[in-house]
Write an enzyme that holds these catalytic residues in place. Structure first.
Site, PDB file in Angstrom:
ATOM      1  CD  GLU A 286      -5.914  -0.316   2.289  1.00 49.10           C
ATOM      2  OE1 GLU A 286      -6.588  -0.415   1.249  1.00 49.10           O
ATOM      3  OE2 GLU A 286      -5.476  -1.302   2.914  1.00 49.10           O
TER       4      GLU A 286
ATOM      5  CB  SER B  29      -9.618  -2.642   3.289  1.00 47.04           C
ATOM      6  OG  SER B  29     -10.060  -3.811   2.642  1.00 47.04           O
TER       7      SER B  29
ATOM      8  NE  ARG C   6      -3.654  -2.365  -0.169  1.00 49.17           N
ATOM      9  CZ  ARG C   6      -3.350  -3.492  -0.840  1.00 49.17           C
ATOM     10  NH1 ARG C   6      -2.228  -3.566  -1.545  1.00 49.17           N
ATOM     11  NH2 ARG C   6      -4.168  -4.522  -0.843  1.00 49.17           N
TER      12      ARG C   6
END
Length: 307
Positions: free
Chosen positions: A300, A230, A179
């Site tokens: 995130e 998410s 990420r």
């Protein structure tokens, strides 16, 4: 003269065809459906407009923020005193410069890009078909799903850096990790287009794989409610959703925000949720999970600060 007046005058003189909206609600441009008004929001439809706009915006102090579909953003309730640039108009997808490559502009959706690759008989982007973001944002955060991620298929990225101009960065130099990418440390930079290197495959098999992954996504994720996907990154050695569920937090609600009862890794907007609601819920989840498991969950979702 404040930046808004300067920007409006400059745009009228130099980019008269560019659409710029005043006090545009961020809630219309984020998948969470949350966020107050941006002082100005521009909708460029070419790389040239993007480059000119970003250059002047920084000169006049507009603090530009480039967004795609807003699928990984949480915008503040009070809005943003800055220029938001919606890149969704830069959505060209075509055969790339080399064999087995696809070129996609920053605002092209991952679904659109994966579909185009399928039609060319190129495999490698099936995992991205159901990710509801744009190419630029996906490369920025090295988006991934079902064992695939951007870093596996990116050949090169054309990026506008405010102090250097446009650079073409090979995929191997993008510092992709979980990420993250090189651009995570350069939020002022803007992706213009991406070249993906893929492999020849059978279009029917590629399409079947995309259908299979989409069915899995629909079965396991709360796609019927607004969210930013998410909410937390995967902690090393764990899964965020499993930890949250283990702590009995499914269904935990703050205002209009809720830990999804379908997938605990998703915080959803049940209706009327505010940024304040989501932030409070994030904190409660973090505190409970840390207290009961010793694991600190890191968001995130990209949280934009109020001015």
């Amino acid at each position: 003269m404040d930046w808004v007046t300067e920007l409006d005058k400059w745009a009228a003189d130099y980019l008269p065809d560019l659409r710029i909206a005043a006090e545009e609600p961020m809630a219309r441009h984020t998948s969470f459906r949350i966020g107050g008004p941006a002082r100005r929001m521009a909708f460029p439809e070419s790389g040239e407009q993007m480059v000119l706009l970003l250059s002047f915006a920084r000169e006049c102090g507009a603090r530009p923020l480039v967004i795609g579909n807003g699928t990984n953003l949480l915008a503040p309730d009070g809005g943003l005193d800055r220029l938001v640039i919606a890149a969704a108009g830069l959505r060209r997808v075509e055969a790339g410069p080399d064999p087995d490559t696809v070129l996609a502009e920053a605002g092209a959706t991952l679904a659109q890009t994966a579909e185009f690759a399928c039609k060319l008989g190129l495999t490698g982007l099936e995992f991205a078909h159901g990710i509801p973001g744009t190419v630029g944002g996906a490369v920025y955060m090295n988006a991934g799903a079902y064992g695939g991620e951007m870093g596996q298929v990116v050949q090169g990225v054309s990026v506008l850096f405010p102090e250097e101009g446009v650079r073409c960065i090979p995929g191997g130099e993008m510092a992709f990790s979980y990420r993250r990418s090189l651009l995570s440390d350069h939020p002022e930079a803007a992706v213009l287009h991406v070249v993906f290197h893929l492999s020849p495959g059978d279009p029917a098999a590629i399409r079947e794989k995309m259908r299979e992954l989409m069915a899995r996504r629909k079965a396991s994720q709360p796609l019927e409610h607004p969210s930013a996907g998410s909410t937390f990154k995967r902690p090393e050695g764990h899964f965020a959703g499993a930890l949250i569920q283990q702590c009995g937090l499914k269904g935990l609600t703050v205002g209009g925000a809720q830990v999804s009862e379908k997938h605990a890794g998703f915080l959803i907007n049940r209706g009327g949720a505010t940024c304040r609601d989501v932030l409070a819920l994030i904190r409660q989840v973090q505190e409970r999970v840390l207290a009961e498991t010793g694991v600190l969950l890191e968001p995130e979702v990209r949280i934009l600060e109020e001015d």
